[in-house]
Write a protein that holds these residues in place. Structure first.
Motif, PDB file in Angstrom:
ATOM      1  N   SER A 110       0.872  -1.181   0.000  1.00 12.48           N
ATOM      2  CA  SER A 110       0.000   0.000   0.000  1.00 12.48           C
ATOM      3  C   SER A 110       0.907   1.228   0.000  1.00 12.48           C
ATOM      4  O   SER A 110       2.126   1.116   0.212  1.00 12.48           O
ATOM      5  N   TYR A 167     -12.815  -9.159   2.144  1.00 14.78           N
ATOM      6  CA  TYR A 167     -12.478  -8.582   0.841  1.00 14.78           C
ATOM      7  C   TYR A 167     -12.617  -9.670  -0.217  1.00 14.78           C
ATOM      8  O   TYR A 167     -12.308 -10.837   0.035  1.00 14.78           O
ATOM      9  N   LYS A 204      -0.879  -1.744   6.502  1.00 16.25           N
ATOM     10  CA  LYS A 204      -1.581  -0.490   6.234  1.00 16.25           C
ATOM     11  C   LYS A 204      -2.417  -0.048   7.430  1.00 16.25           C
ATOM     12  O   LYS A 204      -2.464   1.143   7.771  1.00 16.25           O
ATOM     13  N   SER A 205      -3.066  -1.001   8.084  1.00 16.49           N
ATOM     14  CA  SER A 205      -4.001  -0.680   9.167  1.00 16.49           C
ATOM     15  C   SER A 205      -3.412  -0.835  10.557  1.00 16.49           C
ATOM     16  O   SER A 205      -4.073  -0.519  11.548  1.00 16.49           O
ATOM     17  N   ARG A 221     -13.226  -7.932   8.959  1.00 17.58           N
ATOM     18  CA  ARG A 221     -13.247  -7.383   7.604  1.00 17.58           C
ATOM     19  C   ARG A 221     -13.249  -8.519   6.601  1.00 17.58           C
ATOM     20  O   ARG A 221     -12.681  -9.578   6.843  1.00 17.58           O
ATOM     21  N   LEU A 229      -2.484  -5.411   3.886  1.00 16.42           N
ATOM     22  CA  LEU A 229      -3.614  -4.809   4.599  1.00 16.42           C
ATOM     23  C   LEU A 229      -3.301  -4.643   6.080  1.00 16.42           C
ATOM     24  O   LEU A 229      -3.651  -3.641   6.704  1.00 16.42           O
ATOM     25  N   ILE A 275      -4.564  -1.136  -2.327  1.00 15.27           N
ATOM     26  CA  ILE A 275      -3.590  -2.234  -2.283  1.00 15.27           C
ATOM     27  C   ILE A 275      -3.185  -2.600  -3.709  1.00 15.27           C
ATOM     28  O   ILE A 275      -4.039  -2.786  -4.578  1.00 15.27           O
TER      29      ILE A 275
END
Length: 205
Positions: free
Chosen positions: A23, A121, A84-85, A119, A81, A56
């Motif tokens: 990311s 995806y 990133k978080s 989450r 991910l 991403i």
């Protein structure tokens, strides 16, 4: 300036090799967010990188046999991910089995345990799900340690035989054996016994 930032990003991407997912946050030390976004847009337009999901990207692997880029590496996407978080994650048992090559089935869903929120995806027909949980075994220094422990626990003590330990031994880089053995010393008794067998230095079969 934009060209210079693009080259910096490209250099880092190539060092990570094909299949790496990332990311903009992975390049935060190289330039401003605005410059990073411009550089990523340029690399995307050139086809050097690919957008996997919003925010991403990956450096796609190519199949000479199919003459096409292969699907994104789900484990790499999960890692991108998480970085990133700011989540800590570890693969669930079935996901770990697949990543270690202990399962021949291609799963329709990959489940990762996470200290972040729930989450899900969709990535090229595959579901990547993060389930919030208390990560009791998230203290491993090496990703390989977590994968092996989760896979062994998923299989269960009764299903750990010579064939399974041999497959994991073949998958694990010999240079990491001592590190994984030390890293997992606090694992459940039978799990650690299996890891000792996997990490035997006198057996490269």
């Amino acid at each position: 300036m934009a060209q210079n930032t693009e080259q910096k990003l490209l250099s880092k991407i190539r060092r990570k090799d094909r299949g790496w997912a990332f990311s903009p946050k992975d390049f935060a030390s190289l330039a401003s967010r605005e410059a990073i976004d411009v550089a990523l847009h340029r690399l995307l337009a050139k086809g050097t990188i690919r957008r996997v999901i919003r925010g991403i990207y990956d450096y796609p692997r190519h199949s000479d046999l199919l003459d096409a880029d292969v699907s994104p590496d789900i484990d790499q996407v999960a890692g991108a991910l998480a970085r990133k978080s700011g989540w800590r994650i570890q693969p669930s048992g079935p996901a770990a089995e697949n990543l270690l090559g202990l399962s021949t089935q291609v799963p329709a869903a990959y489940v990762y345990l996470s200290d972040g929120p729930d989450r899900s995806y969709e990535i090229n027909g595959t579901t990547l799900t993060f389930k919030h949980t208390a990560l009791k075994e998230a203290g491993f220094r090496h990703r390989e340690s977590a994968l092996i422990v989760q896979a062994l626990k998923s299989l269960g003590a009764d299903r750990i035989g010579r064939q399974t330990t041999a497959r994991i031994r073949k998958w694990l880089d010999p240079a990491l054996r001592a590190k994984v053995l030390d890293d997992t010393r606090m694992a459940t008794g039978w799990v650690y016994a299996a890891i000792r067998e996997i990490c035997r230095e006198d057996d490269d079969g």
